[in-house]
Design a protein around this motif. Structure first.
Motif, PDB file in Angstrom:
ATOM      1  N   GLN A   1      15.319  -2.985 -11.786  1.00  0.00           N
ATOM      2  CA  GLN A   1      15.620  -1.649 -11.322  1.00  0.00           C
ATOM      3  C   GLN A   1      14.468  -1.079 -10.486  1.00  0.00           C
ATOM      4  N   LYS A   2      13.245  -1.275 -10.953  1.00  0.00           N
ATOM      5  CA  LYS A   2      12.089  -0.773 -10.210  1.00  0.00           C
ATOM      6  C   LYS A   2      11.970  -1.448  -8.846  1.00  0.00           C
ATOM      7  N   SER A   3      12.319  -2.720  -8.784  1.00  0.00           N
ATOM      8  CA  SER A   3      12.238  -3.409  -7.495  1.00  0.00           C
ATOM      9  C   SER A   3      13.271  -2.858  -6.512  1.00  0.00           C
ATOM     10  N   MET A   4      14.394  -2.403  -7.017  1.00  0.00           N
ATOM     11  CA  MET A   4      15.404  -1.777  -6.155  1.00  0.00           C
ATOM     12  C   MET A   4      14.887  -0.432  -5.642  1.00  0.00           C
ATOM     13  N   ASP A   5      14.193   0.314  -6.510  1.00  0.00           N
ATOM     14  CA  ASP A   5      13.585   1.582  -6.089  1.00  0.00           C
ATOM     15  C   ASP A   5      12.519   1.337  -5.028  1.00  0.00           C
ATOM     16  N   LEU A   6      11.786   0.236  -5.175  1.00  0.00           N
ATOM     17  CA  LEU A   6      10.774  -0.121  -4.182  1.00  0.00           C
ATOM     18  C   LEU A   6      11.430  -0.382  -2.824  1.00  0.00           C
ATOM     19  N   VAL A   7      12.577  -1.029  -2.821  1.00  0.00           N
ATOM     20  CA  VAL A   7      13.289  -1.285  -1.567  1.00  0.00           C
ATOM     21  C   VAL A   7      13.554   0.034  -0.845  1.00  0.00           C
ATOM     22  N   VAL A   8      14.050   1.017  -1.568  1.00  0.00           N
ATOM     23  CA  VAL A   8      14.355   2.315  -0.967  1.00  0.00           C
ATOM     24  C   VAL A   8      13.086   2.949  -0.399  1.00  0.00           C
ATOM     25  N   ALA A   9      11.997   2.911  -1.166  1.00  0.00           N
ATOM     26  CA  ALA A   9      10.736   3.514  -0.717  1.00  0.00           C
ATOM     27  C   ALA A   9      10.209   2.838   0.546  1.00  0.00           C
ATOM     28  N   VAL A  10      10.270   1.516   0.589  1.00  0.00           N
ATOM     29  CA  VAL A  10       9.753   0.791   1.749  1.00  0.00           C
ATOM     30  C   VAL A  10      10.659   0.998   2.958  1.00  0.00           C
ATOM     31  N   TYR A  11      11.954   1.083   2.755  1.00  0.00           N
ATOM     32  CA  TYR A  11      12.860   1.375   3.874  1.00  0.00           C
ATOM     33  C   TYR A  11      12.532   2.736   4.481  1.00  0.00           C
ATOM     34  N   GLU A  12      12.222   3.709   3.624  1.00  0.00           N
ATOM     35  CA  GLU A  12      11.855   5.036   4.123  1.00  0.00           C
ATOM     36  C   GLU A  12      10.575   4.969   4.957  1.00  0.00           C
ATOM     37  N   GLN A  16       9.637   5.301   9.403  1.00  0.00           N
ATOM     38  CA  GLN A  16       8.592   6.129  10.004  1.00  0.00           C
ATOM     39  C   GLN A  16       7.795   5.379  11.078  1.00  0.00           C
ATOM     40  N   LEU A  17       7.980   4.078  11.141  1.00  0.00           N
ATOM     41  CA  LEU A  17       7.234   3.295  12.129  1.00  0.00           C
ATOM     42  C   LEU A  17       7.700   3.652  13.538  1.00  0.00           C
ATOM     43  N   PRO A  18       6.834   3.479  14.524  1.00  0.00           N
ATOM     44  CA  PRO A  18       7.232   3.786  15.908  1.00  0.00           C
ATOM     45  C   PRO A  18       8.425   2.929  16.345  1.00  0.00           C
ATOM     46  N   GLN A  19       9.164   3.455  17.279  1.00  0.00           N
ATOM     47  CA  GLN A  19      10.345   2.764  17.806  1.00  0.00           C
ATOM     48  C   GLN A  19      10.001   1.348  18.272  1.00  0.00           C
ATOM     49  N   THR A  68       0.755  -6.740   2.291  1.00  0.00           N
ATOM     50  CA  THR A  68       0.024  -7.101   3.512  1.00  0.00           C
ATOM     51  C   THR A  68       0.613  -6.406   4.735  1.00  0.00           C
ATOM     52  N   LEU A  69       1.926  -6.385   4.848  1.00  0.00           N
ATOM     53  CA  LEU A  69       2.574  -5.741   5.986  1.00  0.00           C
ATOM     54  C   LEU A  69       2.319  -4.236   5.996  1.00  0.00           C
ATOM     55  N   LEU A  70       2.295  -3.628   4.820  1.00  0.00           N
ATOM     56  CA  LEU A  70       1.974  -2.200   4.742  1.00  0.00           C
ATOM     57  C   LEU A  70       0.547  -1.933   5.202  1.00  0.00           C
ATOM     58  N   GLU A  71      -0.360  -2.805   4.784  1.00  0.00           N
ATOM     59  CA  GLU A  71      -1.759  -2.661   5.197  1.00  0.00           C
ATOM     60  C   GLU A  71      -1.891  -2.833   6.716  1.00  0.00           C
ATOM     61  N   ILE A  72      -1.159  -3.757   7.285  1.00  0.00           N
ATOM     62  CA  ILE A  72      -1.174  -3.945   8.742  1.00  0.00           C
ATOM     63  C   ILE A  72      -0.686  -2.667   9.430  1.00  0.00           C
ATOM     64  N   ALA A  73       0.412  -2.102   8.926  1.00  0.00           N
ATOM     65  CA  ALA A  73       0.942  -0.870   9.513  1.00  0.00           C
ATOM     66  C   ALA A  73      -0.084   0.258   9.426  1.00  0.00           C
ATOM     67  N   ARG A  74      -0.814   0.315   8.347  1.00  0.00           N
ATOM     68  CA  ARG A  74      -1.845   1.343   8.198  1.00  0.00           C
ATOM     69  C   ARG A  74      -2.985   1.116   9.185  1.00  0.00           C
ATOM     70  N   ARG A  75      -3.438  -0.112   9.307  1.00  0.00           N
ATOM     71  CA  ARG A  75      -4.551  -0.417  10.218  1.00  0.00           C
ATOM     72  C   ARG A  75      -4.184  -0.159  11.676  1.00  0.00           C
ATOM     73  N   SER A  82      -1.773   8.374   2.732  1.00  0.00           N
ATOM     74  CA  SER A  82      -1.014   8.763   1.529  1.00  0.00           C
ATOM     75  C   SER A  82       0.275   7.946   1.392  1.00  0.00           C
ATOM     76  N   SER A  83       0.954   7.679   2.499  1.00  0.00           N
ATOM     77  CA  SER A  83       2.160   6.836   2.443  1.00  0.00           C
ATOM     78  C   SER A  83       1.811   5.428   1.993  1.00  0.00           C
ATOM     79  N   LEU A  84       0.714   4.907   2.530  1.00  0.00           N
ATOM     80  CA  LEU A  84       0.275   3.561   2.157  1.00  0.00           C
ATOM     81  C   LEU A  84      -0.060   3.490   0.675  1.00  0.00           C
ATOM     82  N   VAL A  85      -0.856   4.437   0.200  1.00  0.00           N
ATOM     83  CA  VAL A  85      -1.273   4.432  -1.210  1.00  0.00           C
ATOM     84  C   VAL A  85      -0.067   4.530  -2.131  1.00  0.00           C
TER      85      VAL A  85
END
Length: 126
Positions: A1-12, A16-19, A68-75, A82-85
């Motif tokens: 269930q938590k992994s499904m919630d993570l999917v929603v959070a990461v999709y959000e 937010q990423l640039p076009q 790793t992909l989230l960290e790349i997006a942050r860098r 705050s979104s990354l954390v």
């Protein structure tokens, strides 16, 4: 269930990423995060405990990819700190849950037998 919630959070977050990143980084993020609950579900449906555990390790690998992909997006300054954390804390939580599940399942796993082994000459078997 938590992994499904993570999917929603990461999709959000991916939304937010640039076009310009919608078809690259966002796509990779979505693919990796969807792989987490998909591998958990696939492992659950397997007949053998070892296969289940194997798929849980795949899910954990996908979590590391998401991290790793989230960290790349942050860098690249595509995400706020705050979104990354927030996402990384979620990833860490799911990862710890997976590790505990694997530990419990490993305890249930039978020990492998030494096939075809006999005691050596002169050794005693108790």
């Amino acid at each position: 269930q938590k992994s499904m919630d993570l999917v929603v959070a990461v999709y959000e977050v991916a939304d937010q990423l640039p076009q310009t990143e919608r078809f690259e980084l966002a796509r990779q993020l979505r693919r990796a995060v969807v792989s987490v609950p998909a591998n958990i579900a696939e492992g659950t449906g397997r007949a053998h405990l070892g296969e289940y555990i194997h798929h849980l390790y795949f899910a954990r690998g996908s979590l590391m990819e998401v991290s790793t992909l989230l960290e790349i997006a942050r860098r690249l300054d595509y995400l706020s700190e705050s979104s990354l954390v927030a996402c990384l804390e979620f990833v860490d939580h799911v990862s710890r849950m997976l590790c505990r599940l694997v530990e419990r399942l490993e305890q249930r796993r039978p020990l492998p037998r030494a096939a075809g082994r006999r005691p050596r000459a002169g050794s005693s078997v108790s």
